[in-house]
Write an enzyme that holds these catalytic residues in place. Structure first.
Site, PDB file in Angstrom:
ATOM      1  N   GLU A  32      41.394  38.847  41.163  1.00 12.89           N
ATOM      2  CA  GLU A  32      40.960  39.678  42.294  1.00 12.89           C
ATOM      3  C   GLU A  32      41.691  39.265  43.562  1.00 12.89           C
ATOM      4  OE1 GLU A  32      39.699  42.697  41.682  1.00 12.89           O
ATOM      5  OE2 GLU A  32      38.201  41.612  40.518  1.00 12.89           O
ATOM      6  N   SER A  66      36.512  70.866  42.962  1.00 10.33           N
ATOM      7  CA  SER A  66      35.804  69.736  42.352  1.00 10.33           C
ATOM      8  C   SER A  66      34.514  70.254  41.756  1.00 10.33           C
ATOM      9  CB  SER A  66      35.505  68.670  43.407  1.00 10.33           C
ATOM     10  OG  SER A  66      34.487  67.813  42.928  1.00 10.33           O
ATOM     11  N   LEU A 123      35.255  51.396  40.528  1.00 11.82           N
ATOM     12  CA  LEU A 123      35.807  51.633  39.181  1.00 11.82           C
ATOM     13  C   LEU A 123      37.091  52.463  39.261  1.00 11.82           C
ATOM     14  CD1 LEU A 123      32.360  52.366  37.566  1.00 11.82           C
ATOM     15  CD2 LEU A 123      33.849  50.496  36.870  1.00 11.82           C
ATOM     16  N   GLU A 158      48.247  56.783  47.874  1.00 12.98           N
ATOM     17  CA  GLU A 158      47.069  56.114  48.433  1.00 12.98           C
ATOM     18  C   GLU A 158      47.387  55.320  49.703  1.00 12.98           C
ATOM     19  OE1 GLU A 158      44.104  55.230  45.888  1.00 12.98           O
ATOM     20  OE2 GLU A 158      42.977  54.009  47.304  1.00 12.98           O
ATOM     21  N   ASP A 170      45.206  49.042  40.643  1.00 13.26           N
ATOM     22  CA  ASP A 170      44.417  50.148  40.096  1.00 13.26           C
ATOM     23  C   ASP A 170      45.314  51.219  39.484  1.00 13.26           C
ATOM     24  OD1 ASP A 170      42.491  48.645  41.279  1.00 13.26           O
ATOM     25  OD2 ASP A 170      42.009  50.067  42.862  1.00 13.26           O
ATOM     26  N   TYR A 218      39.070  45.534  54.253  1.00  8.20           N
ATOM     27  CA  TYR A 218      40.101  45.297  53.241  1.00  8.20           C
ATOM     28  C   TYR A 218      41.434  44.969  53.935  1.00  8.20           C
ATOM     29  CZ  TYR A 218      42.935  45.973  49.050  1.00  8.20           C
ATOM     30  OH  TYR A 218      43.808  45.783  48.007  1.00  8.20           O
TER      31      TYR A 218
HETATM   32  C1  GLA Z   1      40.766  47.169  45.330  1.00  7.59           C
HETATM   33  C2  GLA Z   1      42.239  47.530  45.517  1.00  7.59           C
HETATM   34  C3  GLA Z   1      43.125  46.708  44.583  1.00  7.59           C
HETATM   35  C4  GLA Z   1      42.812  45.219  44.642  1.00  7.59           C
HETATM   36  C5  GLA Z   1      41.303  44.984  44.548  1.00  7.59           C
HETATM   37  C6  GLA Z   1      40.938  43.534  44.755  1.00  7.59           C
HETATM   38  O1  GLA Z   1      40.334  47.578  44.069  1.00  7.59           O
HETATM   39  O2  GLA Z   1      42.438  48.902  45.285  1.00  7.59           O
HETATM   40  O3  GLA Z   1      44.487  46.956  44.902  1.00  7.59           O
HETATM   41  O4  GLA Z   1      43.357  44.626  45.789  1.00  7.59           O
HETATM   42  O5  GLA Z   1      40.586  45.768  45.490  1.00  7.59           O
HETATM   43  O6  GLA Z   1      41.420  42.767  43.698  1.00  7.59           O
END
Ligand code: GLA
Length: 368
Positions: A32, A66, A123, A158, A170, A218
């Protein structure tokens, strides 16, 4: 679960679709906040998906529907600008924008979406929308982009169009997933190694606490990592080790960097243990404690899940994704018993009732 047919969304105009595509969401087994620090991650694609139906139209733009939101958005291609206000449609528009940015011109499109991935739960429902649309456009236009190129295009959508500075995990996970495997992704050289995942079923426990990566926290963590890199004089935290971190940093920077350095080691050790058929539970718990105390992105509900699980015989549990809410995973012999205990403890604390479901490692995005 949804009780309608989600794999065949209906187009707004009622015209027949020329095809259907899907992308899974993802769970991160371990690794993570290592992706944008050019380290290792070990996610797997899950058996919860976004489905899209696509038709061509004669307009130089896109109409997106949607099913879940019961909402429709129409946009001309020439009107798309980066950093517009973020809505559910942004992830589709971002992919279209990213195709145009790479010089690929698109026919007029009609897109309809449906999904059984809980939104905002960590998710990767947004990466799943991006990937389902990207593989559809790749097929329809016979562009022939590779899996890596598609993941990068979704990442551009994104980070540059939607405007959230996420790492590549992701998008790589939902595009490259393989049934019964997790993926060891080296975020420095972008290589993917499929690792057999012989864990029968992994439980996801959703705290139902919602937190958005759009709120700046973030981005702030990412800036703190960049600051630690500059203090250490390395090109990324991938290059750092614990001695360097302890010698050169203090306070919050030291804790943040320590999480990233130790987490990279835990990912590699997890891969070793999986290939030897050994338990990985203690590594999941160490990862959680490091995110809780060092990186500081857990929350009381996530900690409660891990505490109850580990006090009652689970093999391992940890938060995953960006944290501050969202979900934890748990590996245990008897998940329903532990889930009931977690529910009781949530009730006792006055938290919202959690939701839980099992997930199976599944294939990545593609045609249905
Ligand atoms: C989110 C981001 C990922 C990653 C995680 C933390 O899911 O989209 O790129 O940084 O947080 O591991």
């Amino acid at each position: 679960m949804v009780n309608r047919e989600i794999s065949r969304p209906v187009l707004q105009s009622g015209r027949p679709a020329i095809g259907y595509w899907q992308s899974p969401g993802r769970v991160n087994l371990i690794g993570e906040y290592t992706d944008y620090n050019l380290g290792f991650v070990l996610p797997f694609a899950i058996d919860r998906r976004v489905f899209v139906a696509v038709a061509k139209s004669n307009e130089p733009g896109v109409t997106i529907r949607s099913e879940r939101k019961n909402s429709v958005v129409s946009r001309k291609y020439s009107s798309l600008r980066r950093n517009e206000p973020v809505t559910w449609a942004s992830y589709v528009l971002g992919v279209i924008w990213a195709f145009h940015q790479s010089g690929i011109s698109l026919p007029g499109l009609e897109v309809s979406l449906d999904s059984d991935i809980p939104p905002g739960a960590g998710l990767s429902s947004s990466a799943a929308i991006e990937a389902a649309v990207a593989v559809a456009i790749n097929d329809i236009t016979s562009t022939g982009l590779s899996r890596l190129h598609l993941a990068k295009l979704c990442h551009v959508a994104e980070t540059e169009y939607v405007g959230i500075p996420v790492g590549i995990m992701d998008q790589m996970a939902v595009v490259n997933g393989r049934s019964r495997h997790a993926m060891l992704i080296d975020c420095r050289d972008e290589s993917v190694v499929q690792v057999p995942l012989n864990v029968e079923q992994i439980m996801v426990i959703d705290t139902r606490v919602r937190h958005s990566n759009k709120d700046g926290r973030y981005a702030q963590k990412r800036e703190r990592c960049a600051w630690a890199v500059s203090q250490l004089g390395v090109s990324s935290l991938r290059e750092a080790n614990l001695t360097m971190v302890d010698d050169a940093l203090e306070g919050e920077s030291r804790r943040i960097a320590r999480h990233v350095v130790t987490e990279n080691d835990r990912v590699l050790e997890t891969v070793n243990r999986l290939s030897n058929g050994e338990s990985i539970g203690d590594l999941l718990v160490s990862s959680h404690r490091s995110l809780q105390y060092d990186f500081d992105v857990s929350c009381q509900e996530l900690d409660c899940i891990v505490d109850v699980a580990m006090a009652n015989g689970a093999d391992g549990a940890r938060m995953f994704g960006a944290g501050l809410g969202g979900c934890a995973i748990m590996i245990a012999d008897d998940p329903p018993r532990i889930v009931t205990l977690v529910e009781k403890e949530f009730y006792r604390h006055g938290y919202r009732p959690p939701r839980s479901f099992g997930v199976i490692a599944s294939d990545g995005a593609g045609a249905v």
